[in-house]
Design an enzyme around this catalytic site. Structure first.
Site, short mmCIF file in Angstrom:
data_model
loop_
_atom_site.label_atom_id
_atom_site.label_comp_id
_atom_site.label_asym_id
_atom_site.label_seq_id
_atom_site.Cartn_x
_atom_site.Cartn_y
_atom_site.Cartn_z
N ASN A 28 0.86 -1.19 0.00
CA ASN A 28 0.00 0.00 0.00
C ASN A 28 0.90 1.25 0.00
OD1 ASN A 28 -2.53 1.22 -0.18
ND2 ASN A 28 -2.62 1.56 2.01
N LEU A 29 1.74 1.27 -1.02
CA LEU A 29 2.84 2.23 -1.07
C LEU A 29 2.36 3.67 -1.22
CD1 LEU A 29 5.14 0.14 -3.45
CD2 LEU A 29 5.13 0.17 -0.94
N HIS A 30 3.11 4.57 -0.59
CA HIS A 30 2.80 6.00 -0.67
C HIS A 30 4.12 6.78 -0.83
CE1 HIS A 30 4.20 5.95 3.44
NE2 HIS A 30 3.24 5.10 3.80
N HIS A 33 7.27 5.72 1.06
CA HIS A 33 8.03 4.61 0.48
C HIS A 33 8.84 5.09 -0.72
CE1 HIS A 33 4.51 2.39 2.35
NE2 HIS A 33 5.53 1.80 2.92
N GLN A 57 3.55 -9.81 13.08
CA GLN A 57 3.78 -8.55 13.79
C GLN A 57 2.46 -7.84 14.13
OE1 GLN A 57 6.11 -6.73 10.39
NE2 GLN A 57 5.12 -4.86 11.09
N ASP A 146 8.47 5.34 11.95
CA ASP A 146 8.51 4.19 12.85
C ASP A 146 9.82 4.23 13.65
OD1 ASP A 146 6.05 2.57 11.96
OD2 ASP A 146 7.04 3.08 10.09
N ARG A 183 -1.84 3.16 6.79
CA ARG A 183 -3.11 3.12 7.52
C ARG A 183 -3.98 4.36 7.27
NH1 ARG A 183 -0.38 -0.19 11.43
NH2 ARG A 183 -1.68 -1.99 11.88
O1 PAF Z 1 7.51 -0.81 8.63
C1 PAF Z 1 7.01 -1.78 8.02
O2 PAF Z 1 6.33 -1.62 7.01
C2 PAF Z 1 7.20 -3.17 8.57
O3 PAF Z 1 7.21 -3.18 9.95
C3 PAF Z 1 8.45 -3.89 8.00
C4 PAF Z 1 9.71 -3.16 8.42
C5 PAF Z 1 8.37 -3.94 6.50
C6 PAF Z 1 8.52 -5.31 8.55
O4 PAF Z 1 7.39 -6.05 8.20
#
Ligand code: PAF
Length: 278
Positions: A28-30, A33, A57, A146, A183
């Site tokens: 779901n690239l933005h 990314h 996760q 993050d 999100r």
């Molecule tokens: O930040 C994320 O999108 C995820 O936590 C990662 C680093 C790709 C690991 O699944």
């Protein structure tokens, strides 16, 4: 662009790559990314982006189910930005059996987001270990949004002595300062208008801290402001930049971090600052 769907395919193709950069994502690239990809291009001959919604996760099955997925759109974005390889494996390919992580996460992994999302960082480091061991990148790129994840991956690279150069890249924001996040696409129109208040509250908290200098008071006041605006707050905390521990008086380079839910969507943000700046 080559699209690879499993680990065997990737092993054979990566052999003759010279300098390789990896940008791990959950899709779901933005523009956040894309910024990572643009930075990666400055350092490597070949860019590989992974898209894998890593189930281990997630703490809630609903969160995993609702996580936005847009693979066709993502492929077009990656092609447009000159990415060489997309690694888009299935869950079965990555986790044919229950995964095992032989790495003791540092105490930081159970604080902040880790205390609210038990097991989250273990899941992140598990997939990161798999990607690093499989792809053996020379450079990796992660976004500062993050912040805690970034710290823990950096520490993991150091502890494991991987020969990987780690790059932390600035958060990309919308015009109204909302940090870009996959999100965000889950937000309703009404919520979208309110959620920039997370960033605004963190920013005002820094101003308050510079005036009053009581960290606890400032954290509590920011939490209250967010709660009054309708957020369900996980935390607002001020930590030091170098290791995310609680600051002592001599620490000047700090970061304020916040995590909160607005109408069931969990957003996080942070701002680095220096107590010496006016
Ligand atoms: O930040 C994320 O999108 C995820 O936590 C990662 C680093 C790709 C690991 O699944």
């Amino acid at each position: 662009m080559i699209i690879l769907k499993n680990q065997d395919a990737i092993r054979s193709i990566l052999k003759d790559k010279k300098i390789l950069a990896l940008v791990p994502t959950m899709g779901n690239l933005h523009d956040g990314h894309i910024s990572l990809i643009k930075h990666a291009k400055k350092h490597a001959d070949s860019i590989i982006v992974s898209i894998f919604v890593n189930p281990i996760q997630f703490n809630s099955s609903d969160d995993l189910k609702n996580y936005p997925r847009s693979i066709e759109k993502d492929i077009n974005i990656l092609k447009k930005h000159g990415v060489d390889i997309l690694f888009n494996p299935s869950e079965k390919d990555i986790y044919p059996a229950k995964p095992y992580l032989a790495y003791e996460l540092p105490p930081l992994a159970s604080q902040l987001c880790g205390s609210k999302r038990p097991g989250h960082f273990k899941g992140v480091i598990t997939i990161i270990e798999k990607l690093f061991d499989l792809i053996k990148p020379d450079h990796v790129f992660f976004g500062k949004k993050d912040y805690q994840q970034l710290m823990l991956i950096k520490q993991f690279i150091f502890d494991r002595k991987y020969e990987i150069t780690f790059h932390s890249i600035e958060t990309v924001r919308e015009k109204d300062s909302l940090a870009l996040s996959s999100r965000n696409s889950l937000l309703s129109k009404e919520s979208r208008l309110i959620v920039p208040t997370l960033y605004d509250t963190l920013k005002n908290a820094i101003i308050e801290l510079k005036k009053f200098s009581d960290i606890k008071e400032v954290e509590l006041s920011a939490q209250k402001k967010l709660t009054d605006l309708g957020w369900i707050v996980d935390y607002v905390e001020i930590r030091r930049q170098k290791d995310l521990l609680k600051p002592i008086d001599s620490d000047k380079k700090l970061v304020i971090l916040g995590a909160a839910y607005y109408e069931n969507i969990r957003l996080i943000d942070n701002i680095e600052f220096c107590t010496d700046d006016s």
